[in-house]
Each structure stands twice: as C-alpha cells, then as structure tokens.
Design an enzyme around this catalytic site. Structure first.
Site, PDB file in Angstrom:
ATOM      1  N   ARG A  65       1.126   7.339 -12.801  1.00 44.00           N
ATOM      2  CA  ARG A  65       2.030   7.849 -11.753  1.00 44.00           C
ATOM      3  C   ARG A  65       1.311   8.946 -10.973  1.00 44.00           C
ATOM      4  O   ARG A  65       1.129  10.065 -11.462  1.00 44.00           O
ATOM      5  CB  ARG A  65       3.294   8.413 -12.396  1.00 44.00           C
ATOM      6  N   HIS A 158      -1.652   3.007  -2.559  1.00 39.92           N
ATOM      7  CA  HIS A 158      -0.350   3.685  -2.701  1.00 39.92           C
ATOM      8  C   HIS A 158      -0.583   5.193  -2.899  1.00 39.92           C
ATOM      9  O   HIS A 158      -0.251   5.764  -3.949  1.00 39.92           O
ATOM     10  CB  HIS A 158       0.359   3.058  -3.910  1.00 39.92           C
ATOM     11  N   ASP A 203      11.966   5.940   2.064  1.00 39.64           N
ATOM     12  CA  ASP A 203      11.226   4.784   1.538  1.00 39.64           C
ATOM     13  C   ASP A 203      11.126   3.767   2.679  1.00 39.64           C
ATOM     14  O   ASP A 203      11.989   2.920   2.857  1.00 39.64           O
ATOM     15  CB  ASP A 203      11.969   4.203   0.323  1.00 39.64           C
ATOM     16  N   GLU A 260       1.033   5.503   2.363  1.00 41.42           N
ATOM     17  CA  GLU A 260       0.304   4.350   1.841  1.00 41.42           C
ATOM     18  C   GLU A 260      -0.167   3.448   2.976  1.00 41.42           C
ATOM     19  O   GLU A 260       0.574   3.229   3.937  1.00 41.42           O
ATOM     20  CB  GLU A 260       1.242   3.550   0.923  1.00 41.42           C
TER      21      GLU A 260
END
Ligand code: TA6
Length: 288
Positions: A65, A158, A203, A260
């Site tokens: 992560r 990412h 998002d 990203e």
C-alpha cells in the site's frame, strides 16, 4: 564508467528483496522485486516524495500500500482478474542496473508463467525502467506481446504521492477534461475547476488527460508528466474508505494523493510481436 561513490545495493526492505539506487547528488530510490514496486523516491533536494503506508503488508503475496504499484493487465475490479491485475503481486526479475555519477537506472522484467496463464491465457513480457537523478524520476512500462495471439489490457502506474496536508493541495492542468466519477457509478463529468482540490473522497478517471500537471503542495511543488498513458486517475479515499482499509492508518488519507498515469477507458490492443510503452515523470520543482 561507474564513478558513483554509492553503487546500487541489494537490500532487504521490510523483509522483501529490494534494490536501492543512490546518486552522488543525493537522489535515492528503493524498488522491491515483489510487484516491481517503487517504494521510495527522494530527489536530490531531499525529502521523501512517495507515500508508503506504515501498516502495509510486506509478505510477498499481497500488494504493497503506497509507492508505485504497477497495474497490469486489468485496472480496478472490472474484468475477470484479481482487482488491479497480478503484476503488483508478482515476483519481478532484476534485469539490469546502470549507475553513473548523475543518474541511476534499474530495469525489471516480468514474463508470463504457469500461474499467470491459468488466470490470463496470454504470453507477455513487461519491462519496467526506473530512472532517478537530480530532481527527476522517470518510470517507464513497456508491454510486449511475444505470443501468437493478440491481447488487450488496461494498465496504470498507481503513484501514491506524499503530501503534507491533502486539503491544502491544488492540482492544476485538468480543467476542461472529462472524467469518470468512480464515487458516482462512473458518471461522466467535465472538470470545470481551475484547480482540483480535495475536500472529500475523490476517485476520478480523467480520459485523454493533458500530459502535464502541476501539484501545488505548499513549499514542495511537483511536476507530473505522462507519455503513452492516455488517462490520469486522481484518488484519495478520504475518511470512511481510508478507515476501512486494513493496510492504511485511518488518518493517512490526509497525507497522500494518488496521481496515476493509466490506459483505462480504452484498453490497449497488442497484436502478436507488437509492443507499447507508457511513462510517468515526476519533477521536484522546489529549486526552479
Ligand atoms: O486508482 C483508484 C482505485 O482504483 C480506487 O478505486 C481505489 O480503491 C484504489 O484504486 C486502491 O485500490 P486497491 O485495490 O489497492 O485497494
């Protein structure tokens, strides 16, 4: 010639085999072979620029992560594969290192094997190059199709950026661009703000995004440039979704922002023998 006083080192990073790159000017990076995952980038001006969760798994099975997960051959949950594909959880091979006085470059590769073919029946060759030097980081992903049949894929670097306080950042360059709002069932929206600010969950998959963005993190501006990747994803989970992530401290959504570089809205189709590449470059702008 290798006249660097700090040759690259194979190290253990939270128990994972990793490569540490160091330049004479102070620029540094660490890449784990698990996932071909860049977990740290410190430009010559100093100071870590990537977010890495202190509660991330480092077990060589789950995805790390933070840092820069390599997403291939499926972005997100859309498709038959594990979420975000398998490249981020695969064991990559260190192919080569070039270390000069002013830059260092590492190349890692990943090829199909029995495990990948069981879930994705295609021959592929991935090459990830990570180059550092001065105030700049270049990450390039090349995808080759050495097989006899065409395949299509989605992909992304990412990138988790470390920010001092996400509510204080401005992200410039996306004005006028259409995005899929993943918080609203992928509703298509046009960005009309002069700069993107983060005051809640974000998002978004920006389609055909401009290649150059400017992240204004007070005192630490960062240039973000992409090539080959057509889309840009901006993600911050905010409070509730962050609290639900078992591998990220609940308050850390305040100190990260993913920007990203991806090919998501339109998958890439690769004919036999063909290849594709995409690159993301980060540039520390404090000194300019
Ligand atoms: O790139 C944004 C995103 O697809 C989000 O929807 C978000 O959930 C994130 O990636 C992280 O995914 P992960 O599988 O690593 O938890």
């Amino acid at each position: 010639m290798n006249d660097n006083q700090n040759p690259p080192q194979l190290i253990s990073f939270h128990g994972l085999p990793a490569l540490q790159l160091r330049c004479a000017d102070g620029a540094q990076a660490v890449i784990t072979l698990h996932g071909g995952h860049l977990v740290s980038w410190i430009p010559a001006a100093g100071g870590e620029r990537l977010y890495l969760s202190e509660t991330s798994a480092f077990d060589g099975r789950q995805a790390i992560r933070g840092g820069v997960p390599v997403i291939f051959p499926q972005f997100g949950p859309t498709g038959p594969l594990p979420r975000h594909g398998f490249a981020r959880t695969s064991a990559w091979k260190l192919e080569g290192i070039r270390q000069e006085k002013e830059f260092a470059l590492a190349t890692l590769t990943l090829d199909d094997d029995e495990t990948t073919r069981q879930i994705w029946p295609h021959a592929f060759h991935l090459e990830l190059s990570v180059g550092i030097g001065g105030d700049r980081l270049d990450m390039e992903l090349e995808v080759e199709n050495p097989g006899a049949h065409a395949f299509s894929f989605t992909s992304a670097l990412h990138t988790y950026l470390r920010v001092a306080e996400v509510e204080n950042i401005l992200l410039e360059g996306l004005n006028g661009t259409l995005y899929q709002d993943q918080t609203k069932g992928n509703k298509l929206v046009r960005d009309t703000g002069v700069a993107l600010t983060v005051e809640g969950e974000v998002d978004r998959i920006y389609q055909d995004a401009p290649p150059t963005l400017l992240l204004r993190d007070p005192g630490r501006p960062l240039g973000v440039h992409s090539e080959g990747f057509t889309d840009t994803v901006v993600w911050n989970p905010w409070e509730d979704k962050c609290a639900a992530l078992k591998d990220m401290p609940a308050r850390d959504f305040r100190h990260m922002l993913c920007i990203e570089a991806g090919c998501i809205a339109t998958p890439i189709l690769l004919e036999p023998g063909a290849s594709w590449f995409g690159r993301q470059t980060l540039m520390e702008l404090r000194n300019s």
